[in-house]
Scaffold this motif. Structure first.
Motif, PDB file in Angstrom:
ATOM      1  N   VAL A   1       0.867  -1.174   0.000  1.00  0.00           N
ATOM      2  CA  VAL A   1       0.000   0.000   0.000  1.00  0.00           C
ATOM      3  C   VAL A   1       0.904   1.224   0.000  1.00  0.00           C
ATOM      4  CG1 VAL A   1      -1.863   1.204   1.187  1.00  0.00           C
ATOM      5  CG2 VAL A   1      -1.597  -1.253   1.479  1.00  0.00           C
ATOM      6  N   CYS A   2       0.739   2.085  -0.997  1.00  0.00           N
ATOM      7  CA  CYS A   2       1.575   3.281  -1.035  1.00  0.00           C
ATOM      8  C   CYS A   2       1.095   4.261   0.032  1.00  0.00           C
ATOM      9  CB  CYS A   2       1.527   3.936  -2.408  1.00  0.00           C
ATOM     10  SG  CYS A   2       2.592   5.387  -2.466  1.00  0.00           S
ATOM     11  N   MET A   3       1.995   4.614   0.936  1.00  0.00           N
ATOM     12  CA  MET A   3       1.662   5.564   1.992  1.00  0.00           C
ATOM     13  C   MET A   3       2.405   6.884   1.762  1.00  0.00           C
ATOM     14  SD  MET A   3      -0.526   3.844   3.721  1.00  0.00           S
ATOM     15  CE  MET A   3      -0.772   4.541   5.350  1.00  0.00           C
ATOM     16  N   GLY A   4       2.860   7.105   0.508  1.00  0.00           N
ATOM     17  CA  GLY A   4       3.496   8.377   0.160  1.00  0.00           C
ATOM     18  C   GLY A   4       2.483   9.515   0.232  1.00  0.00           C
ATOM     19  N   THR A   5       2.973  10.744   0.139  1.00  0.00           N
ATOM     20  CA  THR A   5       2.114  11.911   0.389  1.00  0.00           C
ATOM     21  C   THR A   5       0.899  11.960  -0.532  1.00  0.00           C
ATOM     22  OG1 THR A   5       4.086  13.086   1.058  1.00  0.00           O
ATOM     23  CG2 THR A   5       2.149  14.429   0.616  1.00  0.00           C
ATOM     24  N   ALA A   6       1.111  11.809  -1.844  1.00  0.00           N
ATOM     25  CA  ALA A   6      -0.011  11.932  -2.785  1.00  0.00           C
ATOM     26  C   ALA A   6      -1.070  10.872  -2.495  1.00  0.00           C
ATOM     27  CB  ALA A   6       0.484  11.805  -4.220  1.00  0.00           C
ATOM     28  N   CYS A   7      -0.649   9.654  -2.212  1.00  0.00           N
ATOM     29  CA  CYS A   7      -1.600   8.578  -1.925  1.00  0.00           C
ATOM     30  C   CYS A   7      -2.261   8.807  -0.569  1.00  0.00           C
ATOM     31  CB  CYS A   7      -0.895   7.228  -1.969  1.00  0.00           C
ATOM     32  SG  CYS A   7      -0.459   6.747  -3.660  1.00  0.00           S
ATOM     33  N   TYR A   8      -1.501   9.304   0.379  1.00  0.00           N
ATOM     34  CA  TYR A   8      -2.058   9.542   1.714  1.00  0.00           C
ATOM     35  C   TYR A   8      -3.179  10.578   1.646  1.00  0.00           C
ATOM     36  CZ  TYR A   8      -2.310   9.806   6.741  1.00  0.00           C
ATOM     37  OH  TYR A   8      -2.764   9.733   8.029  1.00  0.00           O
TER      38      TYR A   8
ATOM     39  N   CYS B   1       6.512   6.350  -1.887  1.00  0.00           N
ATOM     40  CA  CYS B   1       5.999   6.672  -3.226  1.00  0.00           C
ATOM     41  C   CYS B   1       6.413   5.606  -4.260  1.00  0.00           C
ATOM     42  CB  CYS B   1       6.525   8.035  -3.663  1.00  0.00           C
ATOM     43  SG  CYS B   1       5.951   8.459  -5.312  1.00  0.00           S
ATOM     44  N   LEU B   2       5.415   5.073  -4.951  1.00  0.00           N
ATOM     45  CA  LEU B   2       5.673   4.035  -5.952  1.00  0.00           C
ATOM     46  C   LEU B   2       5.886   4.634  -7.336  1.00  0.00           C
ATOM     47  CD1 LEU B   2       3.108   1.410  -4.632  1.00  0.00           C
ATOM     48  CD2 LEU B   2       5.580   1.167  -4.608  1.00  0.00           C
ATOM     49  N   GLY B   3       5.891   5.979  -7.424  1.00  0.00           N
ATOM     50  CA  GLY B   3       6.257   6.652  -8.669  1.00  0.00           C
ATOM     51  C   GLY B   3       5.130   6.858  -9.642  1.00  0.00           C
ATOM     52  N   THR B   4       3.904   6.607  -9.214  1.00  0.00           N
ATOM     53  CA  THR B   4       2.756   6.840 -10.104  1.00  0.00           C
ATOM     54  C   THR B   4       1.714   7.684  -9.362  1.00  0.00           C
ATOM     55  OG1 THR B   4       1.966   4.664  -9.394  1.00  0.00           O
ATOM     56  CG2 THR B   4       2.983   4.776 -11.564  1.00  0.00           C
ATOM     57  N   CYS B   5       2.173   8.814  -8.841  1.00  0.00           N
ATOM     58  CA  CYS B   5       1.327   9.656  -7.976  1.00  0.00           C
ATOM     59  C   CYS B   5       0.054  10.123  -8.686  1.00  0.00           C
ATOM     60  CB  CYS B   5       2.096  10.871  -7.489  1.00  0.00           C
ATOM     61  SG  CYS B   5       3.644  10.458  -6.692  1.00  0.00           S
ATOM     62  N   GLY B   6       0.119  10.301 -10.021  1.00  0.00           N
ATOM     63  CA  GLY B   6      -1.045  10.765 -10.774  1.00  0.00           C
ATOM     64  C   GLY B   6      -2.211   9.788 -10.692  1.00  0.00           C
TER      65      GLY B   6
ATOM     66  N   PRO C   1      -4.949   6.917  -5.095  1.00  0.00           N
ATOM     67  CA  PRO C   1      -4.037   6.087  -4.291  1.00  0.00           C
ATOM     68  C   PRO C   1      -3.765   4.726  -4.946  1.00  0.00           C
ATOM     69  CG  PRO C   1      -6.259   6.002  -3.381  1.00  0.00           C
ATOM     70  CD  PRO C   1      -6.327   6.898  -4.583  1.00  0.00           C
ATOM     71  N   ILE C   2      -2.563   4.262  -4.711  1.00  0.00           N
ATOM     72  CA  ILE C   2      -2.065   3.059  -5.388  1.00  0.00           C
ATOM     73  C   ILE C   2      -1.922   1.892  -4.413  1.00  0.00           C
ATOM     74  CG2 ILE C   2      -0.008   2.077  -6.500  1.00  0.00           C
ATOM     75  CD1 ILE C   2      -1.221   4.018  -8.340  1.00  0.00           C
ATOM     76  N   VAL C   3      -2.349   0.736  -4.882  1.00  0.00           N
ATOM     77  CA  VAL C   3      -2.043  -0.513  -4.178  1.00  0.00           C
ATOM     78  C   VAL C   3      -1.385  -1.434  -5.202  1.00  0.00           C
ATOM     79  CG1 VAL C   3      -3.007  -2.579  -3.080  1.00  0.00           C
ATOM     80  CG2 VAL C   3      -3.977  -0.334  -2.556  1.00  0.00           C
TER      81      VAL C   3
HETATM   82  S1  FES Z   1       2.754   8.853  -3.332  1.00  0.00           S
HETATM   83 FE1  FES Z   1       1.829   7.012  -3.957  1.00  0.00          FE
HETATM   84  S2  FES Z   1       2.595   6.750  -5.961  1.00  0.00           S
HETATM   85 FE2  FES Z   1       3.529   8.560  -5.303  1.00  0.00          FE
END
Ligand code: FES
Length: 177
Positions: A95-102, A137-142, A145-147
């Motif tokens: 589970v991406c917990m980077g800023t954009a996904c959060y 961040c998994l690099g696909t912030c656009g 949220p990404i799983v």
């Molecule tokens: S923060 Fe989730 S892909 Fe960048």
């Protein structure tokens, strides 16, 4: 005297078998170094790369062959978060917990996964199907949220999609049996 020598040979043979020839060869190379114990983390990385986790038998074998106290090997393996002490499940969910996904609700997706699977981050479901991990961040912030499940990217996931995603992998596993 002979008995203890025999025992050491037996321990060595068991340890070599637990680690496999490539890692044993690497440990043999480490003994060329004036301080082989300094290679402990590198050896553990190799074991994890080969077997996916560090089991008790692996740790014992590393201690024996690298000649480092077992307590130190176990301490290093449990101290660093990148070492896994249990086998991973058939599918690894990140589970991406980077800023954009959060910002887009990754915490709610994580909560739904935790509730559906009955495990938390770093754990594996009791049926061995899923391991749950948190990623940066998994690099696909656009597409947040990404799983990710193994190499599959699930984009713009909502909490209600979580059981559907899990079901897809469960049905795949049933079809394979
Ligand atoms: S923060 Fe989730 S892909 Fe960048």
């Amino acid at each position: 005297m002979t008995a203890s020598t025999d025992n050491w040979e037996e321990v060595q043979a068991t340890s070599r078998e637990a680690l496999g020839p490539a890692i044993v060869e690497y440990i043999d190379e480490c003994h060329q170094d004036p301080a082989p114990a300094g290679k402990l983390i590198a050896v553990l990385h190799r074991v994890q790369a080969e077997y996916g986790y560090l089991g008790a038998a692996h740790l014992d074998a590393v201690a024996q062959l690298l000649r480092v106290p077992a307590a130190k090997v176990a301490g290093v393996a449990s101290f660093y978060h990148f070492f896994r002490l249990e086998p991973r499940g058939k599918h690894v969910i990140n589970v991406c917990m980077g800023t954009a996904c959060y910002v887009k609700g990754a915490d709610q997706i994580a909560a739904r996964l935790i509730s559906e699977l009955g495990i938390t981050f770093g754990e594996t479901s009791s049926d061995g199907m899923f391991s749950l991990e948190a990623a940066r961040c998994l690099g696909t912030c656009g597409l947040a949220p990404i799983v990710m499940v193994d190499d599959d990217v699930h984009a713009q996931v909502t909490p209600d999609q979580v059981p559907i995603i899990l079901d897809k992998y469960l049905r795949q596993a049933t079809a394979e049996t």
